[in-house]
Scaffold this motif. Sequence first.
Motif, mmCIF file in Angstrom:
data_model
loop_
_atom_site.group_PDB
_atom_site.id
_atom_site.type_symbol
_atom_site.label_atom_id
_atom_site.label_comp_id
_atom_site.label_asym_id
_atom_site.label_seq_id
_atom_site.Cartn_x
_atom_site.Cartn_y
_atom_site.Cartn_z
ATOM 1 N N TYR A 166 -112.659 -125.409 83.197
ATOM 2 C CA TYR A 166 -111.395 -125.720 84.029
ATOM 3 C C TYR A 166 -111.963 -126.304 85.153
ATOM 4 N N PHE A 195 -101.933 -127.884 86.547
ATOM 5 C CA PHE A 195 -102.098 -126.900 87.740
ATOM 6 C C PHE A 195 -103.024 -125.851 87.467
ATOM 7 N N GLY A 196 -103.439 -125.553 86.218
ATOM 8 C CA GLY A 196 -104.299 -124.596 86.058
ATOM 9 C C GLY A 196 -104.334 -123.296 86.901
ATOM 10 N N ASN A 242 -106.036 -127.411 93.286
ATOM 11 C CA ASN A 242 -105.656 -128.512 93.851
ATOM 12 C C ASN A 242 -104.600 -128.344 94.965
ATOM 13 N N ASP A 266 -98.308 -127.262 84.232
ATOM 14 C CA ASP A 266 -99.036 -126.783 83.219
ATOM 15 C C ASP A 266 -98.622 -126.293 81.939
ATOM 16 N N LEU A 303 -101.515 -119.135 83.406
ATOM 17 C CA LEU A 303 -102.495 -119.532 84.461
ATOM 18 C C LEU A 303 -101.778 -119.484 85.925
ATOM 19 N N ASP A 357 -95.271 -129.587 78.959
ATOM 20 C CA ASP A 357 -96.296 -130.583 78.784
ATOM 21 C C ASP A 357 -96.028 -131.506 79.786
ATOM 22 N N ALA A 358 -97.128 -132.057 80.563
ATOM 23 C CA ALA A 358 -96.823 -133.039 81.640
ATOM 24 C C ALA A 358 -95.908 -134.245 81.102
#
Length: 477
Positions: free
Chosen positions: A25, A62-63, A67, A178, A183, A322-323
């Motif tokens: 990741y 995003f995990g 960021n 995400d 996560l 889902d993005a």
Amino acid sequence: MYEIHPYFTNDGSVGLFSPEADDIYHSTYGALAEAYEKFVIPADLEKYFQNNTQIKVLDICFGIGYNTKSFLNFLLEKNIINFQNKNQKKQKKFLTLKQNNATIYTNNTVKQICNDKLYSNNTNYNDEVYGNNIIMETHEKNVHESATNNEALYSNNILAENSACKAQNNKIFIKAIDTDAKLFYFSPFFRQGLEKDKKYNNIDFNYEKINKLLKNDFSQKYKLKNDVNLFIFKNIIEKLPEIFDDIEFEENLTSKKYFAFFDHRFIALYKLLKNNQCKYGFYASLNTFLHNIYYRYISNRYKKALNALCMNDLIFEPEVNDARVSIKNDKNIYNLIFLDAFTPAKCPALWSLEFFKLLFEHLDEDGMILTYSNSAAVRNAMINAGFFVGKIYNEKINKFTGTIAVKNKSLIKYELSEYDLGLINSRAGIFYRDENLDLVNEAIIKAHENEVKTSDKISSSKFIKAYKKQKLNIDRC
Ligand SMILES: C[S@@+](CC[C@H](N)C(=O)[O-])C[C@H]1O[C@@H](n2cnc3c(N)ncnc32)[C@H](O)[C@@H]1O
């Protein structure tokens, strides 16, 4: 059974490995350092805020949030934002109201949880992790020196008293997407370790890159403020309250196996809220909790601290989705997009031509997309979607470390080279396709393989060979 695979990267931040994606990741070089150097610093935020007072950020993938966290951390460090509330008078009224409501609850719950030694048998640490020291400003030695580092959970940083006026008008909106809800849940709990913590990297999975990492030098270049984790924590428990029902998440969070990787003060907060949630309802319990913590234990700072959590102009919207679906339904236009999916070969759904076309519709005329990927196929997809494409350069290591896509060409500092463009025109530049933005990764990969196989473009290896030869000839002349 859901399992995380954490390890300390070379800047002490926790990185994860995904056995399903067979991918990491985060960069082993440093999860936090990577976020800073590939996403936040290249965004040139200081310059941006010279001319703007609002920013909309889209954090795709995003995990566990490096960021977004680095972005906020940077803004705090530079006093571009703070957690002061705009209207002090109104805020005082609000505080009084809250205080009154909260008096029906005693501070027993806090004590109860603080005294609850979940990890009493743990041999890794000599100190008691769940002492009162965790939630109260710490008077005693805390186990997690790196996490606290003289900075209590409710630190002065969050208060940023002096910079209030300067930063008051900046409005920040962050949408984070995400597919993996867990996560999001884990995000605020990870702590930043020191070199000595690398001994906990008992990696029980085989991933060469991570094994090599254990031999590398340690350098804690950046440090996340507790305030940032606290902000994420507060938003996640409010906006994704399912966190409290997720048994697998909790099992991981409280597992001895991962003891070293988490900030136990946050686990204490989580448990406290969960307990109160059952008894009184979530929001009442949150207020009670704040009341107990702020008013009783850090009373001389309470006003400012509560202000900190009530900041009006900072909105964080986590979305488990889902993005592609999320962005299709999104009406926002973003100034900054972080694209941090797994590699194109593993996760082509978020690197396809059509996905970049979708992002094009959602990017401001002066906005930018930043990504760590240097792939020719990604750059080609960006170009075909209508973007100007450039490179991200890291001065510290003198390397190009990613790609930037913009609509306004003047925002590009480092143009693609002749070599980069050559690669884009080779088979390496054949991009992924996902016409209706609904294919699974495997289908996208298969179609891409076929296209590459049947293409009459020059192969990347032939191109590289020819390029080097030509370069050599030029140099000789
Ligand atoms: C490289 S990791 C992101 C790391 C993250 N930025 C961080 O700071 O921890 C890639 C992430 O992409 C997410 N992902 C994969 N496919 C996705 C999709 N179609 N939509 C949204 N997220 C996706 C995974 O769940 C994973 O968390």
